[in-house]
Design an enzyme around this catalytic site. Sequence first.
Site, PDB file in Angstrom:
ATOM      1  N   HIS A  78     -70.097  -8.793 -22.607  1.00  0.00           N
ATOM      2  CA  HIS A  78     -69.980  -9.882 -21.629  1.00  0.00           C
ATOM      3  C   HIS A  78     -71.231  -9.977 -20.752  1.00  0.00           C
ATOM      4  O   HIS A  78     -71.701 -11.063 -20.438  1.00  0.00           O
ATOM      5  CB  HIS A  78     -68.729  -9.716 -20.775  1.00  0.00           C
ATOM      6  CG  HIS A  78     -67.460  -9.697 -21.581  1.00  0.00           C
ATOM      7  ND1 HIS A  78     -66.265  -9.290 -21.083  1.00  0.00           N
ATOM      8  CD2 HIS A  78     -67.227 -10.039 -22.883  1.00  0.00           C
ATOM      9  CE1 HIS A  78     -65.335  -9.377 -22.022  1.00  0.00           C
ATOM     10  NE2 HIS A  78     -65.903  -9.816 -23.132  1.00  0.00           N
ATOM     11  N   HIS A 241     -63.796 -17.759 -25.534  1.00  0.00           N
ATOM     12  CA  HIS A 241     -64.163 -16.368 -25.303  1.00  0.00           C
ATOM     13  C   HIS A 241     -64.815 -15.765 -26.549  1.00  0.00           C
ATOM     14  O   HIS A 241     -65.699 -14.911 -26.440  1.00  0.00           O
ATOM     15  CB  HIS A 241     -62.976 -15.510 -24.851  1.00  0.00           C
ATOM     16  CG  HIS A 241     -63.418 -14.143 -24.449  1.00  0.00           C
ATOM     17  ND1 HIS A 241     -64.008 -13.884 -23.233  1.00  0.00           N
ATOM     18  CD2 HIS A 241     -63.468 -12.982 -25.151  1.00  0.00           C
ATOM     19  CE1 HIS A 241     -64.364 -12.618 -23.192  1.00  0.00           C
ATOM     20  NE2 HIS A 241     -64.054 -12.037 -24.340  1.00  0.00           N
ATOM     21  N   ASP A 245     -68.319 -13.884 -26.562  1.00  0.00           N
ATOM     22  CA  ASP A 245     -68.549 -12.575 -27.192  1.00  0.00           C
ATOM     23  C   ASP A 245     -69.668 -12.649 -28.228  1.00  0.00           C
ATOM     24  O   ASP A 245     -70.526 -11.766 -28.289  1.00  0.00           O
ATOM     25  CB  ASP A 245     -67.281 -12.101 -27.919  1.00  0.00           C
ATOM     26  CG  ASP A 245     -66.295 -11.392 -27.009  1.00  0.00           C
ATOM     27  OD1 ASP A 245     -66.660 -10.980 -25.898  1.00  0.00           O
ATOM     28  OD2 ASP A 245     -65.129 -11.240 -27.436  1.00  0.00           O
ATOM     29  N   HIS A 268     -66.793  -8.332 -33.186  1.00  0.00           N
ATOM     30  CA  HIS A 268     -67.980  -7.542 -32.846  1.00  0.00           C
ATOM     31  C   HIS A 268     -68.608  -6.891 -34.077  1.00  0.00           C
ATOM     32  O   HIS A 268     -69.824  -6.871 -34.237  1.00  0.00           O
ATOM     33  CB  HIS A 268     -67.621  -6.455 -31.831  1.00  0.00           C
ATOM     34  CG  HIS A 268     -67.001  -7.001 -30.581  1.00  0.00           C
ATOM     35  ND1 HIS A 268     -67.602  -7.961 -29.806  1.00  0.00           N
ATOM     36  CD2 HIS A 268     -65.816  -6.725 -29.986  1.00  0.00           C
ATOM     37  CE1 HIS A 268     -66.814  -8.247 -28.782  1.00  0.00           C
ATOM     38  NE2 HIS A 268     -65.728  -7.509 -28.863  1.00  0.00           N
TER      39      HIS A 268
END
Length: 307
Positions: A78, A241, A245, A268
Amino acid sequence: MLKQRTLQSLTKAVGVGLHSGQRVELTLRPAQPDTGIVFRRVDLPLPVDIPISAVAVTDTRLASTISNAGAKVFTVEHLMSACAGLGLDNLYIDITAEEVPILDGSASSFVFLLQSAGIVEQNAPKRFIRVTQPVEVREGDGANVKWARLDPHHGYKLSFEIDFHHPAVDSTGQRVVFDMDTGNYVRDIARARTFGFTRDVEMMRANGLALGGGLDNAIVMDDYKVLNSDGLRYDDEFVKHKILDAMGDLYLIGKPLLAAYSAFRSGHAMNNKLLRELLSRPDAYEVVTFEDARKAPPGLAQLAPAW
Ligand SMILES: [Zn+2]
Protein backbone atom coordinates in the site's frame (compact mmCIF):
# COMPACT_ATOMS: atom_id res chain seq x y z
CA MET A 1 13.83 16.98 -18.87
CA LEU A 2 11.37 14.93 -16.86
CA LYS A 3 12.99 14.81 -13.43
CA GLN A 4 13.16 12.38 -10.52
CA ARG A 5 11.24 13.19 -7.37
CA THR A 6 11.77 12.86 -3.66
CA LEU A 7 10.32 14.35 -0.48
CA GLN A 8 10.99 17.91 0.58
CA SER A 9 11.17 17.10 4.28
CA LEU A 10 10.84 14.06 6.50
CA THR A 11 7.59 12.85 7.94
CA LYS A 12 6.61 10.20 10.50
CA ALA A 13 3.68 7.90 11.14
CA VAL A 14 2.82 5.43 13.87
CA GLY A 15 0.46 2.49 13.47
CA VAL A 16 0.08 -1.25 13.84
CA GLY A 17 0.92 -4.06 11.43
CA LEU A 18 -2.10 -5.80 9.92
CA HIS A 19 -0.77 -9.30 10.54
CA SER A 20 1.62 -8.85 13.46
CA GLY A 21 -0.55 -6.38 15.40
CA GLN A 22 2.80 -4.85 16.41
CA ARG A 23 3.20 -1.11 16.98
CA VAL A 24 5.50 0.34 14.35
CA GLU A 25 6.96 3.73 13.58
CA LEU A 26 7.74 4.86 10.04
CA THR A 27 10.00 7.74 9.10
CA LEU A 28 9.91 8.76 5.44
CA ARG A 29 13.00 10.74 4.42
CA PRO A 30 14.28 12.46 1.26
CA ALA A 31 16.95 10.56 -0.72
CA GLN A 32 19.54 11.56 -3.34
CA PRO A 33 18.84 11.04 -7.08
CA ASP A 34 19.19 7.41 -8.22
CA THR A 35 18.86 6.06 -4.66
CA GLY A 36 15.51 4.46 -5.45
CA ILE A 37 13.28 3.43 -2.57
CA VAL A 38 15.08 1.86 0.36
CA PHE A 39 13.52 0.42 3.51
CA ARG A 40 15.79 0.51 6.57
CA ARG A 41 15.12 -1.71 9.60
CA VAL A 42 16.31 0.70 12.28
CA ASP A 43 15.21 -1.57 15.17
CA LEU A 44 17.91 -4.18 14.47
CA PRO A 45 21.22 -4.05 16.38
CA LEU A 46 22.86 -3.15 13.07
CA PRO A 47 20.36 -1.38 10.79
CA VAL A 48 19.78 -3.27 7.52
CA ASP A 49 18.86 -1.58 4.22
CA ILE A 50 16.35 -3.34 1.99
CA PRO A 51 16.24 -1.65 -1.43
CA ILE A 52 13.08 -2.46 -3.36
CA SER A 53 13.47 -4.71 -6.41
CA ALA A 54 11.50 -7.51 -8.05
CA VAL A 55 13.95 -10.09 -6.69
CA ALA A 56 13.87 -8.67 -3.15
CA VAL A 57 10.30 -9.99 -2.91
CA THR A 58 10.56 -13.23 -0.93
CA ASP A 59 7.04 -13.96 0.26
CA THR A 60 3.69 -13.12 -1.33
CA ARG A 61 1.25 -15.34 0.55
CA LEU A 62 -0.80 -12.63 2.23
CA ALA A 63 1.08 -9.48 1.33
CA SER A 64 4.28 -8.51 -0.46
CA THR A 65 7.35 -9.05 1.70
CA ILE A 66 10.82 -7.85 0.77
CA SER A 67 14.09 -9.08 2.28
CA ASN A 68 17.78 -8.42 2.33
CA ALA A 69 20.57 -9.97 4.42
CA GLY A 70 18.11 -11.84 6.64
CA ALA A 71 15.99 -8.74 7.40
CA LYS A 72 12.40 -8.46 6.18
CA VAL A 73 9.61 -5.97 5.78
CA PHE A 74 6.07 -7.29 5.34
CA THR A 75 3.07 -5.64 3.67
CA VAL A 76 4.88 -3.02 1.62
CA GLU A 77 2.29 -2.82 -1.18
CA HIS A 78 0.00 0.00 0.00
CA LEU A 79 2.90 2.34 0.74
CA MET A 80 4.49 1.38 -2.60
CA SER A 81 1.19 2.06 -4.33
CA ALA A 82 1.13 5.60 -2.88
CA CYS A 83 4.72 6.12 -4.11
CA ALA A 84 3.73 4.90 -7.58
CA GLY A 85 0.60 7.08 -7.64
CA LEU A 86 2.56 10.18 -6.64
CA GLY A 87 5.57 9.40 -8.83
CA LEU A 88 8.19 9.27 -6.07
CA ASP A 89 11.54 7.89 -7.24
CA ASN A 90 13.83 8.30 -4.24
CA LEU A 91 12.92 7.72 -0.62
CA TYR A 92 14.27 6.25 2.60
CA ILE A 93 11.70 4.46 4.74
CA ASP A 94 12.98 3.88 8.28
CA ILE A 95 10.88 1.29 10.06
CA THR A 96 11.01 0.04 13.66
CA ALA A 97 9.42 -3.41 13.15
CA GLU A 98 9.01 -5.96 10.40
CA GLU A 99 5.63 -4.82 9.08
CA VAL A 100 4.47 -1.55 7.50
CA PRO A 101 1.54 -0.11 9.50
CA ILE A 102 -1.85 -0.81 7.96
CA LEU A 103 -3.27 2.63 8.96
CA ASP A 104 -6.75 2.78 7.35
CA GLY A 105 -6.23 -0.25 5.07
CA SER A 106 -5.89 1.85 1.93
CA ALA A 107 -3.12 4.04 0.47
CA SER A 108 -4.77 7.34 1.34
CA SER A 109 -2.99 7.85 4.68
CA PHE A 110 0.35 7.33 2.93
CA VAL A 111 -0.67 9.75 0.19
CA PHE A 112 -1.56 12.34 2.82
CA LEU A 113 1.76 11.84 4.63
CA LEU A 114 3.84 12.07 1.46
CA GLN A 115 1.97 15.10 0.18
CA SER A 116 2.23 16.82 3.55
CA ALA A 117 6.01 16.35 3.52
CA GLY A 118 6.07 17.95 0.06
CA ILE A 119 7.30 16.41 -3.17
CA VAL A 120 10.23 18.05 -4.99
CA GLU A 121 11.94 17.50 -8.31
CA GLN A 122 15.61 16.58 -8.45
CA ASN A 123 18.23 17.35 -11.03
CA ALA A 124 18.38 13.90 -12.63
CA PRO A 125 16.30 12.33 -15.40
CA LYS A 126 13.41 10.12 -14.28
CA ARG A 127 13.94 6.58 -15.60
CA PHE A 128 11.08 4.42 -16.77
CA ILE A 129 10.93 0.77 -17.76
CA ARG A 130 9.22 0.77 -21.14
CA VAL A 131 7.63 -2.54 -22.08
CA THR A 132 8.32 -3.26 -25.77
CA GLN A 133 6.90 -6.80 -26.13
CA PRO A 134 3.86 -8.44 -24.52
CA VAL A 135 4.71 -10.51 -21.45
CA GLU A 136 2.21 -12.81 -19.77
CA VAL A 137 2.03 -15.24 -16.87
CA ARG A 138 -0.83 -17.67 -16.45
CA GLU A 139 -1.84 -20.40 -14.00
CA GLY A 140 -4.58 -22.99 -13.83
CA ASP A 141 -7.32 -23.56 -16.37
CA GLY A 142 -11.10 -23.56 -16.64
CA ALA A 143 -12.72 -22.02 -13.58
CA ASN A 144 -9.33 -21.79 -11.86
CA VAL A 145 -7.50 -19.79 -14.49
CA LYS A 146 -5.72 -16.61 -13.51
CA TRP A 147 -3.35 -14.46 -15.48
CA ALA A 148 -1.54 -11.14 -15.63
CA ARG A 149 0.13 -9.43 -18.57
CA LEU A 150 1.97 -6.33 -19.68
CA ASP A 151 1.59 -4.85 -23.14
CA PRO A 152 3.45 -1.95 -24.75
CA HIS A 153 1.68 1.36 -24.07
CA HIS A 154 2.81 5.00 -24.06
CA GLY A 155 1.58 5.70 -20.55
CA TYR A 156 0.45 3.59 -17.61
CA LYS A 157 -2.89 1.88 -17.63
CA LEU A 158 -4.22 -0.96 -15.47
CA SER A 159 -7.20 -3.19 -16.03
CA PHE A 160 -8.23 -5.70 -13.38
CA GLU A 161 -11.03 -8.22 -13.15
CA ILE A 162 -11.98 -10.16 -10.04
CA ASP A 163 -14.29 -13.15 -9.93
CA PHE A 164 -15.61 -13.37 -6.40
CA HIS A 165 -18.87 -15.07 -5.70
CA HIS A 166 -20.21 -13.36 -2.63
CA PRO A 167 -23.51 -11.51 -2.23
CA ALA A 168 -21.76 -8.28 -1.16
CA VAL A 169 -19.30 -8.35 -4.06
CA ASP A 170 -21.51 -9.68 -6.87
CA SER A 171 -23.57 -6.51 -6.91
CA THR A 172 -20.48 -4.27 -7.30
CA GLY A 173 -18.31 -3.77 -10.37
CA GLN A 174 -15.88 -6.66 -10.82
CA ARG A 175 -13.76 -4.98 -13.48
CA VAL A 176 -11.98 -1.63 -13.41
CA VAL A 177 -9.73 0.17 -15.87
CA PHE A 178 -7.55 2.91 -14.46
CA ASP A 179 -5.49 5.09 -16.80
CA MET A 180 -2.94 7.48 -15.26
CA ASP A 181 -3.50 9.84 -18.22
CA THR A 182 -7.21 10.31 -17.69
CA GLY A 183 -7.79 9.17 -14.10
CA ASN A 184 -6.66 10.61 -10.79
CA TYR A 185 -4.93 8.12 -8.48
CA VAL A 186 -5.54 10.08 -5.28
CA ARG A 187 -9.23 10.49 -6.00
CA ASP A 188 -10.06 7.26 -7.83
CA ILE A 189 -7.86 4.52 -6.36
CA ALA A 190 -5.97 5.51 -3.19
CA ARG A 191 -8.97 5.29 -0.83
CA ALA A 192 -9.92 1.69 -1.67
CA ARG A 193 -9.46 -0.50 1.41
CA THR A 194 -8.26 -4.03 1.76
CA PHE A 195 -11.02 -6.57 2.44
CA GLY A 196 -11.53 -9.86 4.17
CA PHE A 197 -14.10 -12.36 5.33
CA THR A 198 -14.85 -13.05 9.01
CA ARG A 199 -14.37 -16.79 8.55
CA ASP A 200 -10.87 -16.26 7.07
CA VAL A 201 -10.03 -13.71 9.75
CA GLU A 202 -10.86 -16.25 12.49
CA MET A 203 -8.65 -18.85 10.83
CA MET A 204 -5.84 -16.34 10.31
CA ARG A 205 -5.98 -15.17 13.94
CA ALA A 206 -5.72 -18.77 15.09
CA ASN A 207 -2.48 -18.85 13.09
CA GLY A 208 -1.18 -15.59 14.55
CA LEU A 209 -2.13 -13.49 11.51
CA ALA A 210 -4.45 -10.51 10.94
CA LEU A 211 -3.90 -9.60 14.61
CA GLY A 212 -4.05 -5.87 13.80
CA GLY A 213 -7.00 -6.16 11.43
CA GLY A 214 -10.50 -4.90 12.09
CA LEU A 215 -13.31 -2.67 10.91
CA ASP A 216 -11.05 0.40 11.19
CA ASN A 217 -8.64 -0.83 8.54
CA ALA A 218 -10.49 -3.27 6.29
CA ILE A 219 -13.81 -3.98 4.67
CA VAL A 220 -15.01 -7.01 6.61
CA MET A 221 -17.73 -9.32 5.30
CA ASP A 222 -19.61 -12.24 6.77
CA ASP A 223 -21.21 -14.78 4.43
CA TYR A 224 -23.85 -12.30 3.28
CA LYS A 225 -22.91 -8.67 3.73
CA VAL A 226 -20.41 -5.93 4.51
CA LEU A 227 -20.18 -5.45 8.28
CA ASN A 228 -18.68 -1.92 8.28
CA SER A 229 -21.46 0.41 9.41
CA ASP A 230 -20.43 3.16 6.99
CA GLY A 231 -20.47 0.85 3.95
CA LEU A 232 -18.14 1.19 0.96
CA ARG A 233 -16.01 4.16 -0.10
CA TYR A 234 -16.48 3.41 -3.81
CA ASP A 235 -19.23 1.30 -5.40
CA ASP A 236 -16.47 -0.93 -6.80
CA GLU A 237 -14.07 -0.63 -3.86
CA PHE A 238 -13.08 -4.35 -3.99
CA VAL A 239 -11.66 -4.36 -7.50
CA LYS A 240 -10.23 -0.86 -7.04
CA HIS A 241 -8.22 -2.20 -4.12
CA LYS A 242 -6.83 -4.87 -6.45
CA ILE A 243 -5.66 -2.08 -8.78
CA LEU A 244 -4.14 -0.29 -5.75
CA ASP A 245 -2.30 -3.51 -4.76
CA ALA A 246 -1.13 -4.16 -8.33
CA MET A 247 0.31 -0.65 -8.59
CA GLY A 248 2.24 -1.27 -5.36
CA ASP A 249 3.40 -4.75 -6.36
CA LEU A 250 4.55 -3.58 -9.79
CA TYR A 251 6.38 -0.54 -8.38
CA LEU A 252 8.68 -2.99 -6.60
CA ILE A 253 10.51 -3.35 -9.93
CA GLY A 254 12.16 -0.09 -8.85
CA LYS A 255 11.07 2.22 -11.68
CA PRO A 256 7.73 3.33 -13.06
CA LEU A 257 6.47 1.21 -15.94
CA LEU A 258 5.35 2.44 -19.34
CA ALA A 259 2.89 -0.32 -20.09
CA ALA A 260 -0.68 -1.51 -20.08
CA TYR A 261 -1.19 -4.04 -17.27
CA SER A 262 -4.17 -6.33 -17.39
CA ALA A 263 -5.08 -9.10 -14.99
CA PHE A 264 -7.73 -11.64 -14.16
CA ARG A 265 -7.79 -12.87 -10.54
CA SER A 266 -4.13 -11.98 -10.07
CA GLY A 267 -2.58 -11.30 -6.69
CA HIS A 268 0.75 -10.45 -5.05
CA ALA A 269 2.42 -13.71 -6.12
CA MET A 270 1.39 -13.48 -9.75
CA ASN A 271 2.22 -9.77 -9.97
CA ASN A 272 5.74 -10.56 -8.81
CA LYS A 273 5.99 -13.48 -11.21
CA LEU A 274 5.05 -11.10 -14.02
CA LEU A 275 7.87 -8.71 -13.08
CA ARG A 276 10.38 -11.56 -12.97
CA GLU A 277 9.16 -12.80 -16.34
CA LEU A 278 9.64 -9.30 -17.78
CA LEU A 279 13.15 -8.99 -16.36
CA SER A 280 14.09 -12.41 -17.73
CA ARG A 281 13.34 -11.11 -21.23
CA PRO A 282 15.75 -8.28 -22.07
CA ASP A 283 14.10 -8.09 -25.52
CA ALA A 284 10.79 -7.15 -23.88
CA TYR A 285 11.77 -3.87 -22.20
CA GLU A 286 14.15 -0.91 -22.21
CA VAL A 287 14.99 1.84 -19.74
CA VAL A 288 14.08 5.28 -21.07
CA THR A 289 14.20 8.93 -19.98
CA PHE A 290 12.47 12.00 -21.43
CA GLU A 291 14.83 14.85 -22.33
CA ASP A 292 11.72 16.74 -23.42
CA ALA A 293 9.11 16.35 -20.67
CA ARG A 294 6.39 17.21 -23.20
CA LYS A 295 7.03 13.88 -24.91
CA ALA A 296 6.28 11.93 -21.73
CA PRO A 297 2.74 10.62 -21.16
CA PRO A 298 0.88 13.50 -19.48
CA GLY A 299 -0.41 11.36 -16.61
CA LEU A 300 3.16 10.52 -15.60
CA ALA A 301 4.71 13.93 -16.34
CA GLN A 302 2.18 16.00 -14.39
CA LEU A 303 2.04 13.91 -11.25
CA ALA A 304 1.48 15.50 -7.89
CA PRO A 305 2.79 19.03 -8.40
CA ALA A 306 5.24 19.95 -5.64
CA TRP A 307 3.42 21.75 -2.83
ZN1 LIG B 1 -3.93 -4.56 -0.35
